[in-house]
Design a protein around this motif. Structure first.
Motif, mmCIF file in Angstrom:
data_model
loop_
_atom_site.group_PDB
_atom_site.id
_atom_site.type_symbol
_atom_site.label_atom_id
_atom_site.label_comp_id
_atom_site.label_asym_id
_atom_site.label_seq_id
_atom_site.Cartn_x
_atom_site.Cartn_y
_atom_site.Cartn_z
ATOM 1 N N PHE A 12 -44.988 -60.423 -37.379
ATOM 2 C CA PHE A 12 -44.657 -60.572 -38.804
ATOM 3 C C PHE A 12 -44.272 -62.004 -39.166
ATOM 4 O O PHE A 12 -44.803 -62.558 -40.142
ATOM 5 C CB PHE A 12 -43.543 -59.590 -39.169
ATOM 6 C CG PHE A 12 -43.100 -59.681 -40.601
ATOM 7 C CD1 PHE A 12 -43.840 -59.081 -41.612
ATOM 8 C CD2 PHE A 12 -41.949 -60.371 -40.943
ATOM 9 C CE1 PHE A 12 -43.438 -59.160 -42.937
ATOM 10 C CE2 PHE A 12 -41.540 -60.456 -42.260
ATOM 11 C CZ PHE A 12 -42.284 -59.846 -43.259
ATOM 12 N N PRO A 13 -43.343 -62.642 -38.408
ATOM 13 C CA PRO A 13 -42.976 -64.027 -38.791
ATOM 14 C C PRO A 13 -44.168 -64.974 -38.793
ATOM 15 O O PRO A 13 -44.278 -65.848 -39.664
ATOM 16 C CB PRO A 13 -41.950 -64.421 -37.718
ATOM 17 C CG PRO A 13 -41.404 -63.123 -37.221
ATOM 18 C CD PRO A 13 -42.566 -62.167 -37.259
ATOM 19 N N GLU A 14 -45.064 -64.816 -37.812
ATOM 20 C CA GLU A 14 -46.228 -65.694 -37.744
ATOM 21 C C GLU A 14 -47.159 -65.481 -38.939
ATOM 22 O O GLU A 14 -47.672 -66.446 -39.526
ATOM 23 C CB GLU A 14 -46.989 -65.439 -36.446
ATOM 24 C CG GLU A 14 -48.245 -66.273 -36.289
ATOM 25 C CD GLU A 14 -49.015 -65.949 -35.037
ATOM 26 O OE1 GLU A 14 -50.143 -66.451 -34.888
ATOM 27 O OE2 GLU A 14 -48.489 -65.170 -34.200
ATOM 28 N N HIS A 15 -47.357 -64.215 -39.309
ATOM 29 C CA HIS A 15 -48.263 -63.903 -40.413
ATOM 30 C C HIS A 15 -47.730 -64.427 -41.741
ATOM 31 O O HIS A 15 -48.475 -65.017 -42.535
ATOM 32 C CB HIS A 15 -48.474 -62.392 -40.499
ATOM 33 C CG HIS A 15 -49.295 -61.843 -39.377
ATOM 34 N ND1 HIS A 15 -49.231 -60.519 -38.978
ATOM 35 C CD2 HIS A 15 -50.211 -62.432 -38.551
ATOM 36 C CE1 HIS A 15 -50.058 -60.324 -37.978
ATOM 37 N NE2 HIS A 15 -50.651 -61.460 -37.699
ATOM 38 N N VAL A 16 -46.440 -64.196 -42.013
ATOM 39 C CA VAL A 16 -45.901 -64.553 -43.330
ATOM 40 C C VAL A 16 -45.580 -66.032 -43.444
ATOM 41 O O VAL A 16 -45.324 -66.518 -44.557
ATOM 42 C CB VAL A 16 -44.644 -63.713 -43.659
ATOM 43 C CG1 VAL A 16 -44.973 -62.232 -43.662
ATOM 44 C CG2 VAL A 16 -43.511 -64.011 -42.678
ATOM 45 N N SER A 17 -45.571 -66.749 -42.307
ATOM 46 C CA SER A 17 -45.304 -68.188 -42.367
ATOM 47 C C SER A 17 -46.579 -69.014 -42.260
ATOM 48 O O SER A 17 -46.508 -70.248 -42.171
ATOM 49 C CB SER A 17 -44.337 -68.595 -41.240
ATOM 50 O OG SER A 17 -44.898 -68.320 -39.962
ATOM 51 N N SER A 18 -47.729 -68.348 -42.284
ATOM 52 C CA SER A 18 -48.998 -69.082 -42.239
ATOM 53 C C SER A 18 -49.154 -69.904 -43.510
ATOM 54 O O SER A 18 -48.608 -69.555 -44.562
ATOM 55 C CB SER A 18 -50.162 -68.106 -42.095
ATOM 56 O OG SER A 18 -50.277 -67.293 -43.250
ATOM 57 N N PRO A 19 -49.893 -70.999 -43.444
ATOM 58 C CA PRO A 19 -50.064 -71.850 -44.636
ATOM 59 C C PRO A 19 -50.609 -71.094 -45.841
ATOM 60 O O PRO A 19 -50.171 -71.313 -46.969
ATOM 61 C CB PRO A 19 -51.042 -72.922 -44.163
ATOM 62 C CG PRO A 19 -50.846 -72.987 -42.689
ATOM 63 C CD PRO A 19 -50.543 -71.593 -42.252
ATOM 64 N N GLY A 20 -51.567 -70.176 -45.603
ATOM 65 C CA GLY A 20 -52.138 -69.425 -46.712
ATOM 66 C C GLY A 20 -51.131 -68.521 -47.381
ATOM 67 O O GLY A 20 -51.053 -68.444 -48.613
#
Length: 259
Positions: free
Chosen positions: A41-49
């Protein structure tokens, strides 16, 4: 004591459909939470997009809410205080029943290059479709009826007796509006603005039709979820949960206390 007295006025037969209604709203969100991979979750929601889409959504929804206040507030006052405007009211409420995609097409054929006003704007070098301004207009189009409905209902409930008294005491219309009308409907206005912001934040159909999906320009968080759903379902679920969290936080923190 107040809660116990309040429950006494709720017929027992209403509790079952009330619980079912709550389940219909809450259980899909619970399913989204269960489906989310909390490790990623943290990786997905902190992506540039995702970050770019979230910032754009919050920014445009805020501007759209301000436009709803500036334009929809006076419109609600006129509808509440002037009789014989049924056709106008029906037009104002039209975005509530129209599919958002239809609203986006309507905006496109009004402000696009070949639209009613688009030709004039294009001649002046102004391009609205597929810009951030188009996102704001699409969000305002779908969200403003929520403010008008809420505020007009509050004005009708409050009545015009206090305004009439102020007028008989010599207060000018603007003074009556500022010192009497606005304080009477402030709680309803706050609730209506929260609804406007939440609706604008979640807008999809009119936005993608009128503004397209350009990263950093028109790609809001709902559009990001849609695009991720085509390529990475886990990321789409995580970003969807982010949108839910933001919406819940807005409603919980901004909604005025009415009790």
């Amino acid at each position: 004591m107040v809660g116990e007295r309040g429950r006494a006025f709720v017929p027992g037969v209403l509790w079952v459909p009330a619980v079912l209604g709550l389940g219909l709203v809450a259980l899909p969100v619970l399913g989204l939470v269960v489906r989310t991979d909390l490790g990623e979750f943290p990786e997905h929601v902190s992506s540039p997009g995702a970050v770019s889409a979230l910032w754009l959504s919050v920014r445009t929804a805020g501007v759209a809410t301000l436009l709803c206040l500036v334009l929809g507030g006076p419109l609600a006052v006129v509808l509440a205080r002037v009789r014989g405007l049924r056709v106008v009211r029906a037009l104002v409420l039209l975005p509530l029943v129209l599919p958002p995609v239809v609203g986006g097409l309507a905006l496109l054929y009004l402000l696009g290059r070949s639209g009613l006003a688009g030709e004039v704007l294009d001649a002046a070098g102004i391009r609205v479709p597929y810009t951030t301004a188009a996102v704001v207009l699409a969000q305002t189009f779908v969200a403003m009826p929520f403010l008008v409905v809420g505020l007009e209902g509050a004005l009708r409930t409050a009545g015009a007796r206090y305004e009439a008294v102020a007028a008989t005491l010599g207060a000018r219309p603007w003074t009556v509006f500022r010192r009497v009308t606005v304080p009477l409907v402030l709680p309803a206005l706050g609730s209506a603005l929260v609804l406007c912001f939440a609706r604008a934040l979640g807008e999809f159909g009119a936005t993608i039709t009128f503004a397209g999906s350009l990263q950093g320009v028109t790609r809001t968080l709902p559009l990001e979820v849609y695009l991720l759903g085509e390529t990475d379902v886990d990321a789409a679920v995580s970003v969807s949960l982010l949108l839910v969290v933001v919406a819940v936080a807005v409603v919980a923190l901004v909604k005025p206390r009415t009790q």
